[in-house]
Enzyme design. Structure first.
Site, PDB file in Angstrom:
ATOM      1  CG  ASP A  11      -1.779   1.207   1.392  1.00  0.00           C
ATOM      2  OD1 ASP A  11      -2.414   1.580   0.400  1.00  0.00           O
ATOM      3  OD2 ASP A  11      -1.836   1.798   2.485  1.00  0.00           O
ATOM      4  CB  SER A  12       0.210   4.794  -0.595  1.00  0.00           C
ATOM      5  OG  SER A  12      -0.964   4.908   0.191  1.00  0.00           O
ATOM      6  CB  CYS A  74      -3.184   0.379  -2.325  1.00  0.00           C
ATOM      7  SG  CYS A  74      -3.234   2.116  -2.798  1.00  0.00           S
ATOM      8  CD  GLU A 153       0.097   6.621   6.172  1.00  0.00           C
ATOM      9  OE1 GLU A 153       1.102   5.908   6.248  1.00  0.00           O
ATOM     10  OE2 GLU A 153      -0.988   6.190   5.736  1.00  0.00           O
ATOM     11  CB  CYS A 185      -9.543   4.559   0.421  1.00  0.00           C
ATOM     12  SG  CYS A 185      -7.907   4.999   1.069  1.00  0.00           S
ATOM     13  CG  HIS A 187      -5.163   4.906   4.408  1.00  0.00           C
ATOM     14  ND1 HIS A 187      -4.616   4.438   3.246  1.00  0.00           N
ATOM     15  CD2 HIS A 187      -4.125   5.374   5.155  1.00  0.00           C
ATOM     16  CE1 HIS A 187      -3.299   4.616   3.275  1.00  0.00           C
ATOM     17  NE2 HIS A 187      -2.974   5.187   4.424  1.00  0.00           N
TER      18      HIS A 187
HETATM   19  N1  DGL Z   1      -4.865   3.157   0.767  1.00  0.00           N
HETATM   20  C1  DGL Z   1      -4.905   3.697  -0.545  1.00  0.00           C
HETATM   21  C2  DGL Z   1      -6.145   3.203  -1.297  1.00  0.00           C
HETATM   22  O1  DGL Z   1      -6.716   2.184  -0.971  1.00  0.00           O
HETATM   23  C3  DGL Z   1      -4.795   5.170  -0.769  1.00  0.00           C
HETATM   24  C4  DGL Z   1      -4.031   6.096   0.062  1.00  0.00           C
HETATM   25  C5  DGL Z   1      -3.303   7.178  -0.703  1.00  0.00           C
HETATM   26  O2  DGL Z   1      -3.915   8.153  -1.189  1.00  0.00           O
HETATM   27  O3  DGL Z   1      -2.101   7.035  -0.788  1.00  0.00           O
HETATM   28  O4  DGL Z   1      -6.542   3.814  -2.258  1.00  0.00           O
END
Ligand code: DGL
Length: 274
Positions: A11-12, A74, A153, A185, A187
């Protein structure tokens, strides 16, 4: 024959830990190798070509480290690069979009589904295509919630500023009368308390994590790739490891420093001992 190679999850940032958590719950014998690209986070506002470049770099690293399966944990990476990751990897690749959509079409009663995600995910139209693939007669309403990931984050899941942002982002979905909301997402499941408070408890929140873990299970069984035993998980990030560790411990699992033993009937005495 058990296959002790790890499952690669990336993931990011810390968002993919929601998927990692679900995999650990479902497949406790499997070692995970997790990568969070925290130095280049967030991916959501970036062009898809840039996200693709980062995704291929990380996928190649994970394959070189010997993973047996890749989980693109992600949505933004999935919309930018899942096909390319699949071609480059040479191991099975599991994403998060179809699993989330599958769960949502199962749950909705009024056939009005909301989806929230990053700008990259919403703009890509990937969820509209995934809903069309189900062949179900449902309407999808999408909204980007760009600042959510920044709060997560930082480990903030309940500040007044976050509530204010959520009220604004979610208002169009409330107005659309959705009865089901996909957290598009990885997150966002960390914000489910806050999102449920704003949307109301009658709206079903769908995290793709559990459904994705079931896809991982299927792939491992189909490919005879299951491991067994007590695994050690490994975490890699591109930013500050101490910051990653603090947030990851909070979201993934707090370590349990000590377990107190109390004999049945001995609780009163145990209070005195403390
Ligand atoms: N967790 C990432 C997703 O599912 C996105 C987070 C980011 O913008 O880096 O899209």
């Amino acid at each position: 024959m058990a296959d002790p190679r790890p499952i690669g999850v990336f993931d990011s940032g810390v968002g993919g830990l929601t998927v990692a958590r679900a995999i650990i719950d479902l497949l406790p014998g499997e070692p995970l190798l997790y990568v969070g690209d925290t130095a280049r986070f967030p991916y959501g506002p970036k062009p898809l070509t840039e996200i693709k470049r980062y995704a291929l770099e990380i996928a190649t690293y994970l394959v070189d480290r010997g993973v047996k399966l890749l989980v693109v944990a992600c949505n933004s990476i999935e919309v930018a690069a899942i096909e390319e990751v699949g071609v480059a990897a040479g191991v099975p690749v599991v994403g998060v979009i179809d699993p989330g959509v599958r769960a949502a079409v199962r749950v909705t009663h009024n056939r009005r589904i909301g989806m929230i995600g990053t700008e990259a995910t919403v703009k890509s139209g990937a969820y509209d295509r995934a809903v069309a693939r189900t062949g179900k007669d449902v309407e999808l309403f999408c909204e980007a919630c760009p600042v959510f990931v920044e709060f997560v984050e930082r480990g903030d899941t309940s500040s007044p500023q976050l509530f204010a942002a959520a009220r604004e982002y979610l208002a169009p979905l409330q107005a659309a009368n959705v009865d089901t909301l996909i957290l598009g997402c990885t997150h966002y499941p960390m914000l489910s308390g806050l999102i449920a408070r704003v949307m109301g408890r009658d709206v079903a929140l769908i995290s793709s994590a559990d459904e994705t873990a079931k896809d991982v299970y299927e792939e491992l069984v189909a490919g005879d790739l299951r491991a067994s035993g007590a695994p050690t998980h490994e975490f890699v990030c591109t930013g500050d490891p101490a910051t990653f560790r603090t947030v990851a411990e909070r979201f993934l699992s707090p370590s349990i420093p000590e377990v107190l033993s109390v004999v049945p009937g001995g609780f009163r005495a145990a209070v005195g001992e403390r």
